[in-house]
Enzyme design. Structure first.
Site, PDB file in Angstrom:
ATOM      1  N   ASN A 212       0.848  -1.198   0.000  1.00 20.66           N
ATOM      2  CA  ASN A 212       0.000   0.000   0.000  1.00 20.66           C
ATOM      3  C   ASN A 212       0.882   1.246   0.000  1.00 20.66           C
ATOM      4  OD1 ASN A 212       0.556   0.783   2.875  1.00 20.66           O
ATOM      5  ND2 ASN A 212      -0.332  -1.236   3.216  1.00 20.66           N
ATOM      6  N   ALA A 276       1.629   1.202  11.664  1.00 21.88           N
ATOM      7  CA  ALA A 276       1.863   0.543  10.366  1.00 21.88           C
ATOM      8  C   ALA A 276       0.553   0.334   9.619  1.00 21.88           C
ATOM      9  CB  ALA A 276       2.550  -0.793  10.590  1.00 21.88           C
ATOM     10  N   ILE A 310      -2.551  -7.673  13.968  1.00 15.82           N
ATOM     11  CA  ILE A 310      -1.494  -7.512  14.978  1.00 15.82           C
ATOM     12  C   ILE A 310      -2.012  -6.726  16.177  1.00 15.82           C
ATOM     13  CG2 ILE A 310       0.848  -6.645  15.373  1.00 15.82           C
ATOM     14  CD1 ILE A 310       1.277  -6.902  12.307  1.00 15.82           C
ATOM     15  N   LYS A 345     -11.084  -3.896  18.209  1.00 17.74           N
ATOM     16  CA  LYS A 345      -9.709  -4.386  18.338  1.00 17.74           C
ATOM     17  C   LYS A 345      -9.208  -4.389  19.783  1.00 17.74           C
ATOM     18  CE  LYS A 345      -8.465  -3.328  13.662  1.00 17.74           C
ATOM     19  NZ  LYS A 345      -7.388  -3.680  12.749  1.00 17.74           N
TER      20      LYS A 345
HETATM   21  N1  CTP Z   1      -3.798  -3.523  11.905  1.00 14.45           N
HETATM   22  C1  CTP Z   1      -3.101  -4.615  12.383  1.00 14.45           C
HETATM   23  N2  CTP Z   1      -3.100  -5.776  11.692  1.00 14.45           N
HETATM   24  C2  CTP Z   1      -3.804  -5.889  10.538  1.00 14.45           C
HETATM   25  C3  CTP Z   1      -4.528  -4.772  10.047  1.00 14.45           C
HETATM   26  C4  CTP Z   1      -4.503  -3.598  10.759  1.00 14.45           C
HETATM   27  O1  CTP Z   1      -2.474  -4.508  13.436  1.00 14.45           O
HETATM   28  N3  CTP Z   1      -3.785  -7.030   9.894  1.00 14.45           N
HETATM   29  C5  CTP Z   1      -3.789  -2.279  12.710  1.00 14.45           C
HETATM   30  C6  CTP Z   1      -3.193  -1.081  12.017  1.00 14.45           C
HETATM   31  O2  CTP Z   1      -1.806  -0.985  12.283  1.00 14.45           O
HETATM   32  C7  CTP Z   1      -3.950   0.052  12.667  1.00 14.45           C
HETATM   33  C8  CTP Z   1      -5.306  -0.543  12.971  1.00 14.45           C
HETATM   34  O3  CTP Z   1      -5.115  -1.961  12.977  1.00 14.45           O
HETATM   35  O4  CTP Z   1      -3.360   0.444  13.890  1.00 14.45           O
HETATM   36  C9  CTP Z   1      -6.383  -0.215  11.992  1.00 14.45           C
HETATM   37  O5  CTP Z   1      -5.956  -0.488  10.689  1.00 14.45           O
HETATM   38  P1  CTP Z   1      -6.941  -0.296   9.476  1.00 14.45           P
HETATM   39  O6  CTP Z   1      -6.255  -0.751   8.222  1.00 14.45           O
HETATM   40  O7  CTP Z   1      -7.487   1.100   9.520  1.00 14.45           O
HETATM   41  O8  CTP Z   1      -8.109  -1.264   9.917  1.00 14.45           O
HETATM   42  P2  CTP Z   1      -8.561  -2.657   9.401  1.00 14.45           P
HETATM   43  O9  CTP Z   1      -8.656  -3.583  10.546  1.00 14.45           O
HETATM   44  O10 CTP Z   1      -7.700  -3.108   8.282  1.00 14.45           O
HETATM   45  O11 CTP Z   1     -10.031  -2.344   8.943  1.00 14.45           O
HETATM   46  P3  CTP Z   1     -10.568  -1.788   7.542  1.00 14.45           P
HETATM   47  O12 CTP Z   1      -9.412  -1.960   6.553  1.00 14.45           O
HETATM   48  O13 CTP Z   1     -11.724  -2.650   7.242  1.00 14.45           O
HETATM   49  O14 CTP Z   1     -10.903  -0.353   7.777  1.00 14.45           O
END
Ligand code: CTP
Length: 407
Positions: A212, A276, A310, A345
């Site tokens: 990304n 991240a 994570i 979360k």
């Molecule tokens: N995050 C994480 N592990 C993942 C995805 C996201 O730890 N596999 C963490 C990111 O580092 C951030 C938070 O979760 O602190 C939110 O990430 P975001 O991408 O906004 O949320 P998603 O859970 O991916 O939800 P969506 O993409 O549906 O908005």
């Protein structure tokens, strides 16, 4: 900080313009600010601009009948919770160290019964002169608090220590002074912080990957601010092209699963900042050799599987950090999505931003600026647009207040 009051003494130095920004930042936090402007200070900023920002009369003259009858120099500082001198010039430091009082600023400094925070700003040679060193040592011994000076390029073109601390660093120092944190220069001393930054890359084959647009700038700025505040900071970074801040322990990772493993290996920690942009999915199989175009032009199908979350994993971990902070990069319904994400979360705070926003002609992803909302159990805080570095500084100050406040 809300409801507190600061008496700001603005000395004569080119850095005085930063004090105007400081007043604005304090006002955003609900801190009222009275001001004394020295004669030399008034050569750099006008009483009108100071009073427009403080919303109060600016005091300038010791021998002014009107000033003394409205509010004598003794009461001026009594009404405040903290006296801040910014910029603190060699003159003001020398006067207080030597017990001199011949104008409103120096008289107030001698007469106050409140803590004094000095924010020095001067040419590097002045700062290093034996006489200023002496004043500095005496003042520290007398219990005067200091923020900065920083190393850097100065308005006079020279380089070295003497540059006034940035407004948000001063805010952090004020917050620490008002909150009673043990060490002003290092409000996060003894605290272990874990910060993740950048994108993850999920391999398709040896030459291709899914990723990304994250540049890592915000996470790196947060790690830098935490180090400046004295935290022992581990930065777990996906592939980015920026230099790591001095003083962090850097761990480079590529995939989400590597990032999770690095985070778990770095526990225990007191604070986790998950900045991240972790890839939500990865190809279920990463081919060992390059996927070639087939002669019949059949397009390969890449099946995705979900990556571990994570943030959610660490928020429910046996070694959960005391303060778990996630990010929410959104394009729609920013705050609503972030509130739901916080609950889903198990994070304590979510820093939400609109990544589709255009700030100063730049996109948030990859750009230098950010406009964020801090979502916590107490509700939402809307922070104004600022540089990513300033978001880092302000977040480090908030973390210090939270961790030390609860200690
Ligand atoms: N995050 C994480 N592990 C993942 C995805 C996201 O730890 N596999 C963490 C990111 O580092 C951030 C938070 O979760 O602190 C939110 O990430 P975001 O991408 O906004 O949320 P998603 O859970 O991916 O939800 P969506 O993409 O549906 O908005």
């Amino acid at each position: 900080m809300h409801g507190k009051s600061v008496l700001l003494i603005i000395g004569g130095g080119i850095a005085a313009y930063k004090s105007l920004e400081l007043i604005r930042r304090l006002a955003e936090l609900g801190v009222t600010c009275g001001a004394i402007l020295t004669r030399a200070g008034a050569e750099f900023v006008t009483p009108l601009s100071v009073s427009a920002l403080t919303g109060q009369k600016v005091f300038q003259d010791l021998f002014s009948l009107t000033d003394e009858s409205e509010m004598g120099h003794i009461e001026l500082s009594r009404a405040a919770d903290l006296v801040v001198v910014a910029p603190a010039t060699a003159d003001l430091m020398g006067k207080l160290a030597g017990g001199l009082a011949n104008d409103l600023a120096s008289t107030t400094l001698l007469a106050t019964d409140k803590k004094i925070l000095m924010v020095p700003a001067m040419n590097v040679r002045m700062w290093e002169s034996p006489s200023v060193r002496r004043s500095f040592e005496i003042l520290k011994k007398d219990g005067v608090l200091f923020a900065g000076p920083n190393d850097g390029e100065m308005a006079c073109g020279e380089f070295g220590p003497g540059r006034m601390a940035e407004p948000l660093e001063i805010v952090a120092a004020i917050e620490a002074a008002l909150g009673g944190a043990k060490s002003l220069a290092s409000p996060l001393a003894g605290v272990r912080a874990l910060v993740t930054a950048g994108p993850t890359r999920e391999p398709v084959d040896p030459v291709r990957f899914l990723a990304n647009h994250s540049s890592g700038k915000q996470g790196y700025a947060i790690a830098e601010a935490l180090v400046r505040a004295g935290a022992e900071t581990t930065l777990i970074s996906g592939p980015v092209s920026i230099a790591p801040p001095d003083g962090v322990k850097l761990m480079r990772v590529t995939t989400a699963r590597e990032m999770l493993a690095a985070c778990e290996a770095s526990l225990p920690a007191d604070v986790l900042v998950m900045a991240a942009a972790v890839a939500d999915w990865r190809p279920d199989i990463a081919a060992n050799s390059k996927i070639k175009k087939s002669t019949d032009r059949v397009v390969p199908l890449i099946k995705l599987v979900e990556n571990p979350d994570i943030l959610a994993t660490l928020a429910h971990h046996a070694k959960r950090p005391r303060l778990v902070i996630g990010f929410a990069a959104e394009t729609d319904d920013v705050v609503e999505n972030a509130i739901a994400k916080r609950a889903r979360k198990g994070a304590d705070w979510i820093i939400a931003n609109d990544v589709s926003a255009n700030l100063n002609g730049e996109s948030v992803m990859g750009g230098e600026r950010n406009r964020v909302h801090l979502i916590s159990a107490a509700g939402r805080e809307d922070w104004p647009e600022m540089s990513k570095r300033d978001v880092g500084t302000r977040l480090a100050a908030r973390i210090a207040a939270e961790i030390k406040g609860a200690a």
